[in-house]
Scaffold this motif. Sequence first.
Motif, mmCIF file in Angstrom:
data_model
loop_
_atom_site.group_PDB
_atom_site.id
_atom_site.type_symbol
_atom_site.label_atom_id
_atom_site.label_comp_id
_atom_site.label_asym_id
_atom_site.label_seq_id
_atom_site.Cartn_x
_atom_site.Cartn_y
_atom_site.Cartn_z
ATOM 1 N N LYS A 21 2.928 53.526 38.458
ATOM 2 C CA LYS A 21 3.438 54.868 38.186
ATOM 3 C C LYS A 21 3.438 55.062 36.681
ATOM 4 C CE LYS A 21 5.958 56.111 42.154
ATOM 5 N NZ LYS A 21 6.797 57.172 42.583
ATOM 6 N N GLY A 27 0.509 61.355 32.586
ATOM 7 C CA GLY A 27 -0.377 61.818 33.653
ATOM 8 C C GLY A 27 -1.026 63.148 33.306
ATOM 9 N N LYS A 30 -3.619 62.580 30.643
ATOM 10 C CA LYS A 30 -4.770 61.916 31.267
ATOM 11 C C LYS A 30 -5.615 62.933 32.036
ATOM 12 C CE LYS A 30 -4.721 59.843 35.104
ATOM 13 N NZ LYS A 30 -4.820 59.218 36.362
ATOM 14 N N GLU A 31 -4.968 63.812 32.790
ATOM 15 C CA GLU A 31 -5.695 64.877 33.503
ATOM 16 C C GLU A 31 -6.483 65.736 32.514
ATOM 17 O OE1 GLU A 31 -3.220 67.457 35.845
ATOM 18 O OE2 GLU A 31 -2.190 65.762 36.762
#
Length: 142
Positions: A21, A27, A30-31
């Motif tokens: 996680k 996140g 990163k996207e």
Amino acid sequence: MGIMVVTNQPTNQPTNQPTNKILPVLGKVKESYLLWYKFYLDLPKTHRHSLGQRIDTLFVEVIEAISAASFLSPAEKHPYVRLAIKKADTLRVLLLVLWETKSLDDKKYIALSVKLDEAGKMLGGWNGQLAKQNSPAKAGEK
């Protein structure tokens, strides 16, 4: 013909999904990077190896700063979060330059900007939270 038996028992087969996680802000960045990478490959050569490369490097540096902050104590996190904010802001300006020079079309620029703005808000919230936690008044209360 054989009979197929379906059970509700979980299988022990490995999945392709990572089990680690990561922080929501990491996140989101990163996207954004994965989206950027698709666009980076289509940049005109004049910008791909100059401005495009710098943007790519900044993305990696933002990811590094957030990753480093995630493993530190609250007092040590703050400089890394501020560094990530600074680099993300620079990233936004350089993406704007790519868009203004027509090296990045409207749809691509908007898609990247929306994701980066979300990440920026998350970083700003984290920065504010750390500033409150590390304030002298808070430290004196403990």
